[in-house]
Structures are given as structure tokens and as C-alpha cells.
Design an enzyme around this catalytic site. Structure first.
Site, short mmCIF file in Angstrom:
data_model
loop_
_atom_site.label_atom_id
_atom_site.label_comp_id
_atom_site.label_asym_id
_atom_site.label_seq_id
_atom_site.Cartn_x
_atom_site.Cartn_y
_atom_site.Cartn_z
N HIS A 82 -8.62 -3.78 -12.28
CA HIS A 82 -7.80 -2.54 -12.54
C HIS A 82 -6.48 -2.42 -12.19
O HIS A 82 -6.16 -3.17 -10.98
CB HIS A 82 -8.65 -1.29 -12.27
CG HIS A 82 -8.76 -1.08 -10.69
ND1 HIS A 82 -9.65 -1.71 -9.91
CD2 HIS A 82 -7.94 -0.37 -9.95
CE1 HIS A 82 -9.30 -1.55 -8.64
NE2 HIS A 82 -8.38 -0.61 -8.66
N ASP A 84 -4.08 0.90 -10.86
CA ASP A 84 -4.36 2.12 -10.19
C ASP A 84 -4.16 3.25 -11.04
O ASP A 84 -2.87 3.42 -11.57
CB ASP A 84 -3.88 2.27 -8.91
CG ASP A 84 -4.62 1.29 -7.78
OD1 ASP A 84 -5.48 1.16 -8.12
OD2 ASP A 84 -4.02 1.16 -7.01
N HIS A 240 -6.03 -5.53 -9.70
CA HIS A 240 -6.68 -5.98 -8.40
C HIS A 240 -7.96 -5.75 -8.56
O HIS A 240 -8.42 -4.94 -9.66
CB HIS A 240 -5.98 -5.59 -7.18
CG HIS A 240 -6.05 -3.88 -7.44
ND1 HIS A 240 -5.03 -3.27 -8.08
CD2 HIS A 240 -6.53 -3.07 -6.72
CE1 HIS A 240 -5.11 -1.88 -7.83
NE2 HIS A 240 -6.25 -1.61 -7.32
N ARG A 255 -4.58 4.11 1.52
CA ARG A 255 -3.50 3.83 0.48
C ARG A 255 -2.52 4.77 0.32
O ARG A 255 -2.87 5.85 0.24
CB ARG A 255 -4.31 3.54 -0.76
CG ARG A 255 -3.61 3.19 -1.83
CD ARG A 255 -4.23 2.57 -3.35
NE ARG A 255 -4.30 3.63 -4.24
CZ ARG A 255 -4.86 3.96 -4.93
NH1 ARG A 255 -5.79 3.28 -5.29
NH2 ARG A 255 -4.65 5.14 -5.89
O1 LIG Z 1 -10.12 -1.99 -1.07
C1 LIG Z 1 -9.47 -2.68 -1.82
O2 LIG Z 1 -9.36 -3.82 -1.22
C2 LIG Z 1 -8.62 -2.07 -2.89
C3 LIG Z 1 -9.54 -0.93 -3.41
C4 LIG Z 1 -8.59 -0.39 -4.51
O3 LIG Z 1 -8.80 -0.65 -5.61
C5 LIG Z 1 -7.37 0.29 -4.16
O4 LIG Z 1 -7.27 0.76 -3.11
O5 LIG Z 1 -6.53 0.63 -5.22
FE LIG Z 2 -7.27 0.15 -7.08
#
Ligand SMILES: O=C(O)CCC(=O)C(=O)O
Ligand SMILES: [Fe+2]
Length: 264
Positions: A82, A84, A240, A255
Site C-alpha cells: 500500500h 499511505d 510498502h 510515524r
Molecule cells: O510497521 C511498518 O513497518 C510499516 C507500517 C505501515 O504501513 C506504516 O507505518 O505506514
Molecule cells: Fe503504511
């Protein structure tokens, strides 16, 4: 990038980071020590910060999403290919993910480069995708009709109770990167529901193909996290995928997400 302290950046180093970010689409830093304020300040150098429309924020920090999987949780966040928050009219330009607590093994994150994926399509396919738009929605996160209700209950990061409405946005299937001018595929497995003016059934075979194509190993890299590492991805031209292969261990990431512009 080596020997960079994201908490203390000169303008020169900032410019180098920006250039590397545009060139490589995802860049990594090890051994950072960032307070939530420093994490946000780094993000703000690139633009206004996004407040996640669907998930609860880190308490006291509206602009930080805590991506947590508790020891006994079944599901994580992000275990599909995906980009984000593509269900916003102006999806984020980038996300800055900081490793707070990592499991002893597993929990790597995969990244795919969507401009390389676009370039590798045939001329016929490029032509077909040219005028197409796609509908993106957060229904996947909300569950319900998509049968994801169980997943939400076993995710450690919770949905906001005050924001349970479906959000949708329509974006071109191929977008032009506003800074590099490169064309990128802009559909994903989590949030892209269908092509505009087409049914879900009609759309799925081609969507499936595009995601499979874009996530071919040739277009990907895989990051093995260490405590304090940071990944900064260009959300306009990458996918990702967060691997959920560390059952029985806790993982916590923070994040910060930078707002972007309308895909064109
Ligand atoms: O936990 C992760 O490595 C990525 C998770 C995710 O998709 C994000 O933080 O946007
Ligand atoms: Fe993500």
C-alpha cells in the site's frame, strides 16, 4: 544515509537528504534518538503534518501515529502492498517511520518503487492506463462489508471512535511526480477499490495485475530494522508492506506523515 543526526540538521545536510529522497524514493537512517517533538520538527521541514483520519494518535501527539503490535496481537498494520492514506483528496507526500521497539527477529518492511514499475509496463498497457481514474477508500480499515472486522479487533493501534465514516477519493491511475516529473503507478492493494465508472468485479483483475507487477522483487528493497532506525519514504511513488512474522513479540514504531498535493 550515514552519520546524520536528524535531530540536528544543517540546511546543507537537509538539502542532501531531500535530494537523496527524490533520487531513491526511500531512504534510511540508523541509530537516531528523536523525541516526538524532534521527529515532528524533521517532518515539518518537508511540509505540514498529517493527522491520521482513521487511527487513534499517540496520546498527546496528534501528528504521530503509533504503529504498534502487542505481544499477543494477531494482526499488524500495513501487511498489504500500500501507499499511505490514498483515500484523501491530497494523499501524504511522505512518511517518516521511527523504530521504538523491535522484535528480536522479523518485522522487516518491504518497499517497492512505482516509477520503475510504471516504466517497465508495455506501451499498450501504458496507453490503456493513461486516462483511467481509480476510487480509493478507507473501507479496508473500517472493516464491516470487507470482512475485516476481526482484524481491527486484533490490531493494537485502534480506530478513532469519532471518525468511523467512509472516506473516498478519486485519483489518476498514473500520476506524475510533482518534483521529479517521473510517471508513477498510483493504485494499491489496501485502498484502491475499483476504476472509476467500473464495477469492483470488472476492476479487480487489472488491479491485481498492477499490484503484482509493481511488487516484483526487481522493484523492491527490504529493510531490516534496528532500534532507532528511521525510514523515510516518498509516498507519491512507492508501496510498502510490513511483514507480520514475529509472533509473540512486541513491535512499536512512530510515524510522522507529511501532507502532499493532489495527484495529477
Ligand atoms: O510497521 C511498518 O513497518 C510499516 C507500517 C505501515 O504501513 C506504516 O507505518 O505506514
Ligand atoms: Fe503504511
Amino acid at each position: 544515509m550515514l552519520n546524520v543526526d536528524l535531530a540536528r540538521l544543517s540546511d546543507d545536510i537537509f538539502e542532501e537528504i531531500h535530494q537523496a529522497f527524490l533520487e531513491f524514493a526511500v531512504i534510511f537512517f540508523r541509530n537516531q534518538t528523536l523525541t516526538p517533538e524532534q521527529h515532528k520538527a524533521f517532518g515539518r521541514r518537508f511540509g505540514k503534518l498529517n493527522i491520521h483520519p482513521t487511527y487513534e494518535p499517540l496520546p498527546g501527539h496528534e501528528e504521530i501515529l503509533a504503529v504498534i503490535k502487542e505481544k499477543d496481537a494477531m494482526h499488524n498494520i500495513g501487511d498489504t502492498w500500500h501507499t499511505d492514506v490514498t483515500y484523501l483528496p491530497e494523499p501524504p507526500m511522505g512518511s517518516i517511520l521511527y523504530a521504538k521497539e523491535i522484535p528480536p527477529y522479523g518485522g522487516d518492511t518491504l518497499f517497492a518503487n512505482l516509477s520503475m514499475a510504471y516504466d517497465a509496463l508495455s506501451d499498450g498497457m501504458k496507453l490503456m492506463l493513461e486516462g483511467l481514474n481509480a476510487v480509493h477508500s478507507n473501507a479496508y480499515l473500517l472493516g464491516g462489508k470487507h470482512g475485516n472486522e476481526d482484524r481491527n479487533q486484533t490490531r493494537s493501534t485502534k480506530l478513532r471512535e469519532d471518525r468511523r465514516q467512509e472516506l473516498t477519493a478519486v485519483h489518476p491511475v498514473v500520476r506524475t511526480h510533482p518534483e521529479t516529473g517521473r510517471k508513477c503507478l498510483f493504485v494499491n492493494q489496501a485502498f484502491t477499490q475499483r476504476f472509476e465508472n467500473m464495477t469492483i468485479d470488472e476492476s479487480l483483475p487489472l488491479l491485481d495485475f498492477l499490484v503484482r507487477h509493481a511488487s516484483r522483487p526487481e522493484f523492491t528493497c527490504r529493510f531490516r530494522w534496528t532500534q532507532g532506525a528511521v525510514a523515510f519514504w516518498d509516498n507519491r511513488c512507492t508501496y510498502h508492506y510490513a511483514l507480520n512474522d514475529y509472533h509473540g513479540f512486541r513491535r512499536e514504531m512512530h510515524r510522522v506523515t507529511v501532507n502532499g498535493d493532489r495527484p495529477l
